[in-house]
Design a protein around this motif. Structure first.
Motif, PDB file in Angstrom:
ATOM      1  N   ASN A  90       0.762  -1.214  -0.100  1.00 38.60           N
ATOM      2  CA  ASN A  90       0.157  -0.096  -0.043  1.00 38.60           C
ATOM      3  C   ASN A  90       0.757   1.347   0.024  1.00 38.60           C
ATOM      4  O   ASN A  90       0.698   2.040  -0.540  1.00 38.60           O
ATOM      5  N   TRP A 104      -6.209  12.075   0.422  1.00 42.42           N
ATOM      6  CA  TRP A 104      -7.563  11.393   1.277  1.00 42.42           C
ATOM      7  C   TRP A 104      -7.456  10.098   1.676  1.00 42.42           C
ATOM      8  O   TRP A 104      -8.208   9.745   2.570  1.00 42.42           O
ATOM      9  N   ILE A 105      -6.732   9.162   1.057  1.00 41.65           N
ATOM     10  CA  ILE A 105      -6.638   7.717   1.212  1.00 41.65           C
ATOM     11  C   ILE A 105      -5.995   7.522   2.381  1.00 41.65           C
ATOM     12  O   ILE A 105      -6.037   7.004   3.233  1.00 41.65           O
ATOM     13  N   VAL A 107      -5.764   9.858   4.834  1.00 38.03           N
ATOM     14  CA  VAL A 107      -6.655  10.387   5.916  1.00 38.03           C
ATOM     15  C   VAL A 107      -7.785   9.373   6.381  1.00 38.03           C
ATOM     16  O   VAL A 107      -7.902   9.154   7.629  1.00 38.03           O
ATOM     17  N   LEU A 108      -8.023   8.577   5.147  1.00 42.85           N
ATOM     18  CA  LEU A 108      -9.028   7.209   5.570  1.00 42.85           C
ATOM     19  C   LEU A 108      -8.155   6.243   6.422  1.00 42.85           C
ATOM     20  O   LEU A 108      -8.788   5.737   7.398  1.00 42.85           O
ATOM     21  N   PHE A 109      -7.328   6.234   5.822  1.00 43.35           N
ATOM     22  CA  PHE A 109      -6.312   5.177   6.976  1.00 43.35           C
ATOM     23  C   PHE A 109      -6.268   5.567   8.422  1.00 43.35           C
ATOM     24  O   PHE A 109      -6.294   4.967   9.484  1.00 43.35           O
ATOM     25  N   LEU A 111      -8.147   7.629  10.095  1.00 47.46           N
ATOM     26  CA  LEU A 111      -9.368   7.794  10.510  1.00 47.46           C
ATOM     27  C   LEU A 111      -9.631   6.277  11.025  1.00 47.46           C
ATOM     28  O   LEU A 111     -10.182   5.929  12.086  1.00 47.46           O
ATOM     29  N   ALA A 112      -9.158   5.301  10.306  1.00 46.82           N
ATOM     30  CA  ALA A 112      -9.439   3.564  10.591  1.00 46.82           C
ATOM     31  C   ALA A 112      -8.672   3.280  11.844  1.00 46.82           C
ATOM     32  O   ALA A 112      -9.253   2.603  12.654  1.00 46.82           O
ATOM     33  N   ALA A 150      -3.398  -0.610   8.552  1.00 45.41           N
ATOM     34  CA  ALA A 150      -3.936   0.699   8.367  1.00 45.41           C
ATOM     35  C   ALA A 150      -2.714   1.461   8.769  1.00 45.41           C
ATOM     36  O   ALA A 150      -2.389   2.544   8.118  1.00 45.41           O
ATOM     37  N   TYR A 154      -0.078   3.980   6.699  1.00 42.55           N
ATOM     38  CA  TYR A 154       0.107   5.477   7.103  1.00 42.55           C
ATOM     39  C   TYR A 154       1.456   5.800   7.319  1.00 42.55           C
ATOM     40  O   TYR A 154       1.912   6.705   6.926  1.00 42.55           O
TER      41      TYR A 154
END
Length: 274
Positions: A90, A104-105, A107-109, A111-112, A150, A154
Motif C-alpha cells: 500500500n 484523502w486515502i 486520511v482514511l487510513f 481515521l481507521a 492501516a 500511514y
C-alpha cells in the motif's frame, strides 16, 4: 568528560523509574513461587522460603497453556508478517506511486486507526458468522492484519514518500520493473524500518484481548490474554496460581522483546540518522 549534578539527577530519576516499573513484575514473580500457606501468613510482599512450582504446573495443565501459547504465537506471527507485507504494498503505491487522491486515502487510513474496537465488533462478528470463520484463528488473523496494516500504511507512506528518487531512476534505467524495484531496491533499504514495524505488530497483536475474547470462544482457539482474563474470576484459583498465570503471560512478551532489542535499537537509530 565530567559528570555534573544535572546528569546525576537525570540518572537517579531514571533509576527510580526503572525500579518502579520492575517492582510489579518482581512481586508477581515472588508470589508465583510461594505456597498458598506462605502467601496467607506473610502476604504478597514477603519473600518465599523456597521454590513452590505447583501453582505454575497446575495452571499450565488446567488451561492447557501450551496450546494457548501456540495460538498466540501463530496469530501474532501471521499478523506481523501479513500486515507488514500489506503495508509495504500500500505504501509503495501511495508514497512512491503517487496515486490520485493520495492525501484523502491516507486520511482514511488515519481515521481507521482512531475507530474503537467496540464499534467494529458487531459488523465483524456478523461477517465472520456469515462466512463461517467465527471461532477460528483465521478470522482473528484477517481482522488484525487489516487493522495493523492501516497504521503501517500511514507510517510507511511518509517514509517511502521521501525515498531517494535517484536510486529508483537508476534501477529503472537498468531495466528493472516497478515490482523488481520494490523488492530489490525499496525493501532492502527500508529493512530496518520494516523490521521495527513487524516487531511492534507482533507485540500489539500478542497483547490484544477484546476482539479475541469475542471471536475465540472454544478452548482450543483461545490466546494467552483471553485465557488469563477468563480465569481471573474463577473462584477455584488462589493467589499464587493467579500470580503464576500472570507470570506465564508476561514471560513470552519479555523474552520476545529481549531477543529483538538490538534489532529495535538498530532500526530506531537508522531512522534517526536518516
Amino acid at each position: 568528560m565530567t559528570r555534573g549534578p544535572g546528569r546525576w539527577a537525570v540518572l537517579s530519576a531514571f533509576t527510580v523509574l526503572a525500579v518502579v516499573m520492575l517492582l510489579p513484575f518482581v512481586i508477581v514473580a515472588l508470589n508465583a513461587v510461594k505456597s498458598p500457606a506462605e502467601y496467607s501468613s506473610g502476604g504478597p510482599l514477603s519473600l518465599p522460603h523456597g521454590l513452590y512450582l505447583d501453582g505454575i504446573v497446575q495452571f499450565w495443565q488446567r488451561v492447557n497453556f501450551g496450546q494457548k501459547l501456540l495460538n498466540s504465537l501463530m496469530i501474532s506471527a501471521a499478523v506481523a508478517v501479513l500486515a507488514t507485507l500489506l503495508s509495504v504494498l500500500n505504501a509503495y503505491a501511495l508514497g512512491i506511486g503517487r496515486v490520485r487522491g493520495r492525501l484523502w486515502i491516507l486520511v482514511l487510513f488515519l481515521l481507521a486507526n482512531t475507530l474503537p474496537q467496540e464499534a467494529l465488533v458487531y459488523p465483524l462478528y456478523y461477517i465472520a458468522k456469515q462466512v463461517g470463520l467465527y471461532d477460528s484463528r483465521l478470522a482473528v488473523v484477517i481482522i488484525f492484519t487489516v487493522i495493523q496494516a492501516a497504521f503501517g500504511t500511514y507510517l510507511l507512506s511518509a517514509v517511502l514518500g521521501d525515498f531517494p528518487k535517484a536510486i529508483m531512476e537508476a534501477a529503472a534505467i537498468d531495466g528493472a520493473s516497478r515490482w523488481r524495484i520494490l523488492w530489490r531496491v525499496v525493501v532492502p533499504i527500508s529493512r530496518p524500518t520494516l523490521t521495527v514495524l513487524m516487531i511492534f505488530f507482533f507485540i500489539w497483536t500478542w497483547n490484544e484481548f477484546f476482539l479475541p475474547l469475542v471471536f475465540l470462544i472454544s478452548n482450543d482457539t483461545q490466546t494467552v490474554p483471553v485465557a488469563l482474563g477468563v480465569l481471573q474470576g474463577d473462584k477455584m484459583m488462589d493467589a499464587t496460581m493467579s500470580s503464576a498465570s500472570s507470570l506465564l503471560g508476561i514471560i513470552p512478551a519479555v523474552a520476545f522483546f529481549l531477543i529483538f532489542q538490538r534489532t529495535l535499537t538498530r532500526g530506531v537509530t537508522v531512522g534517526a540518522v536518516k
